[in-house]
Design a protein around this motif. Structure first.
Motif, PDB file in Angstrom:
ATOM      1  N   ASP A  38       0.776  -1.098  -0.109  1.00 43.63           N
ATOM      2  CA  ASP A  38       0.007  -0.069  -0.023  1.00 43.63           C
ATOM      3  C   ASP A  38       0.596   1.249   0.000  1.00 43.63           C
ATOM      4  N   GLU A  39       2.145   1.258   0.692  1.00 41.77           N
ATOM      5  CA  GLU A  39       2.877   2.423   0.765  1.00 41.77           C
ATOM      6  C   GLU A  39       3.446   2.580  -0.709  1.00 41.77           C
ATOM      7  N   VAL A  40       3.764   1.639  -1.469  1.00 43.56           N
ATOM      8  CA  VAL A  40       4.329   1.656  -2.789  1.00 43.56           C
ATOM      9  C   VAL A  40       3.316   2.398  -3.666  1.00 43.56           C
ATOM     10  N   VAL A  41       1.851   1.711  -3.545  1.00 44.46           N
ATOM     11  CA  VAL A  41       0.820   2.490  -4.440  1.00 44.46           C
ATOM     12  C   VAL A  41       0.792   3.862  -3.854  1.00 44.46           C
ATOM     13  N   ALA A  42       0.721   4.157  -2.825  1.00 46.62           N
ATOM     14  CA  ALA A  42       0.494   5.585  -2.428  1.00 46.62           C
ATOM     15  C   ALA A  42       1.653   6.499  -2.972  1.00 46.62           C
ATOM     16  N   VAL A  61       9.441   6.499  -8.267  1.00 42.39           N
ATOM     17  CA  VAL A  61       8.611   6.041  -7.015  1.00 42.39           C
ATOM     18  C   VAL A  61       9.446   5.598  -5.753  1.00 42.39           C
ATOM     19  N   ALA A  62      10.736   5.028  -6.209  1.00 44.49           N
ATOM     20  CA  ALA A  62      11.823   4.623  -5.284  1.00 44.49           C
ATOM     21  C   ALA A  62      12.203   5.844  -4.431  1.00 44.49           C
ATOM     22  N   VAL A  67      14.031   4.792  -1.113  1.00 41.21           N
ATOM     23  CA  VAL A  67      14.805   3.344  -1.410  1.00 41.21           C
ATOM     24  C   VAL A  67      15.507   3.273  -2.782  1.00 41.21           C
ATOM     25  N   GLY A  68      16.134   2.190  -2.891  1.00 37.18           N
ATOM     26  CA  GLY A  68      16.460   2.000  -4.210  1.00 37.18           C
ATOM     27  C   GLY A  68      15.365   1.302  -5.169  1.00 37.18           C
ATOM     28  N   ALA A  69      15.617   1.570  -6.484  1.00 30.23           N
ATOM     29  CA  ALA A  69      14.535   1.056  -7.439  1.00 30.23           C
ATOM     30  C   ALA A  69      14.850  -0.569  -7.497  1.00 30.23           C
ATOM     31  N   MET A  70      15.616  -1.160  -7.007  1.00 21.82           N
ATOM     32  CA  MET A  70      15.601  -2.665  -6.990  1.00 21.82           C
ATOM     33  C   MET A  70      14.474  -2.954  -6.134  1.00 21.82           C
ATOM     34  N   GLY A  78       6.490  -4.303 -11.864  1.00 22.70           N
ATOM     35  CA  GLY A  78       7.016  -3.346 -12.787  1.00 22.70           C
ATOM     36  C   GLY A  78       5.964  -2.276 -12.886  1.00 22.70           C
ATOM     37  N   ARG A  79       6.172  -1.327 -13.788  1.00 23.51           N
ATOM     38  CA  ARG A  79       5.501  -0.080 -13.882  1.00 23.51           C
ATOM     39  C   ARG A  79       3.894  -0.303 -14.234  1.00 23.51           C
ATOM     40  N   THR A  80       3.490  -1.300 -15.169  1.00 22.50           N
ATOM     41  CA  THR A  80       2.226  -1.653 -15.465  1.00 22.50           C
ATOM     42  C   THR A  80       1.457  -2.077 -14.621  1.00 22.50           C
ATOM     43  N   GLU A  81       1.859  -2.985 -13.540  1.00 22.19           N
ATOM     44  CA  GLU A  81       1.323  -3.339 -12.571  1.00 22.19           C
ATOM     45  C   GLU A  81       0.832  -2.440 -11.561  1.00 22.19           C
TER      46      GLU A  81
END
Length: 250
Positions: A38-42, A61-62, A67-70, A78-81
Motif C-alpha cells: 500500500d505504501e508503494v501504491v500511495a 517512486v523509489a 529506497v533503491g529502485a530494485m 513493474g510499472r504496468t502492475e
C-alpha cells in the motif's frame, strides 16, 4: 460436437491479475519488510500527481520512498502492475449507490462520484479507459452502474449501451474541466479573461455571411447562457434514458 475452452492467461496477465486479487501477504517470519504494498501504491499516486502519468517511473517512486529502485521490484513487478494497483486504489474512493435506490438518483450519484474521482485523480484520464484493469474496485463500480439500469427494467444490451453513454459523457466533461484548470494555472487567465482578450476578433475577422447559422443563434441569444453545467447536461441525458425505460415497460 467439440467444446472450446477459453485460452489460458499469459504469464504476464496471470501475474497482473494475481497482484490485484491475491496480493502476497507479509510473512510473519524473518526480518520485517521495509515497505508495504500500500505504501508503494500511495507513493506512485503521489508521483503522478506531481508529474502526470507520463512522468511515472519505478525510479521516481523509489526516490519518493527513499529506497533503491530494485527494492520496489520485490513488491511490484513493474510499472504496468503499479498503475493497475493505483487505479484500483483510486476507484476504492467511490461512494457507490446502494441497491434499491430510485434509478435516476442512483445514476446521478454514480456519474457525480466518477466525475469527482477524475477531478481528484486526473492522471486516470491519461490511461486507456477502454482497458481499465480487471480489479476489485473497478469492477465494483461497473457492477453498481449496470445494476442501476438492469433493475430499472432495461434489456441487457440497452443497459450496457446507456451506462456506457453516461460514462463517456462523464469522462469527457472531466477531461474538459481538467484541461480548463490546467490552462488557468499555466496562463494565469480564467476562461472569461481569455475570451475577453479575444473580443476584437468579432469586429475584425468574423464574417456573418460565412457563418450565418452561428450569427443567427447569437442574435437570438443562444450563446448567452454559455456552456450548460455538468448537472444540467446530465439531467438531459437522464431524460433520454427515462424515455427508454418507459418504452421498455410498455
Amino acid at each position: 460436437m467439440t467444446s472450446s475452452t477459453p485460452p489460458s492467461a499469459s504469464p504476464d496477465a496471470a501475474r497482473r491479475l494475481a497482484l490485484l486479487w491475491d496480493p502476497p501477504q507479509p510473512s510473519g517470519r524473518g526480518r520485517k519488510a521495509r515497505l508495504t504494498l500500500d505504501e508503494v501504491v500511495a507513493a506512485g499516486t503521489a508521483v503522478v500527481h506531481e508529474t502526470g502519468l507520463d512522468g511515472l517511473s519505478m525510479r521516481k517512486v523509489a526516490a519518493q520512498l527513499g529506497v533503491g529502485a530494485m527494492t520496489l521490484y520485490t513488491y511490484v513487478p513493474g510499472r504496468t502492475e503499479l498503475v493497475d494497483l493505483m487505479i484500483d486504489r483510486a476507484f476504492g474512493e467511490l461512494s457507490l449507490p446502494e441497491p434499491g435506490q430510485p434509478w435516476r438518483a442512483a445514476l446521478t450519484r454514480h456519474a457525480r462520484e466518477h466525475r469527482d474521482l477524475y477531478l481528484r485523480h486526473p492522471w486516470i484520464l491519461q490511461t486507456n479507459m477502454w482497458r481499465l484493469p480487471l480489479a476489485p474496485h473497478v469492477l465494483d463500480a461497473e457492477e453498481a452502474g449496470l445494476r442501476i439500469l438492469a433493475d430499472a427494467g432495461l434489456p441487457p444490451a440497452r443497459v450496457v449501451e446507456l451506462v456506457g453513454l453516461v460514462d463517456t459523457y462523464v469522462r469527457g466533461a472531466a477531461r474538459a474541466a481538467v484541461a480548463e484548470r490546467s490552462e488557468d494555472t499555466e496562463s494565469g487567465q480564467s476562461n472569461d479573461d481569455y475570451w475577453d482578450s479575444m473580443s476584437d476578433f468579432w469586429t475584425t475577422y468574423f464574417d456573418p455571411r460565412r457563418y450565418p447559422t452561428m450569427t443567427r443563434i447569437w442574435e437570438a441569444g443562444g450563446f448567452e447562457t454559455g456552456h450548460a453545467s455538468f448537472d444540467a447536461t446530465l439531467d438531459r441525458l437522464l431524460d433520454g434514458i427515462e424515455q427508454a425505460i418507459d418504452r421498455a415497460a410498455v
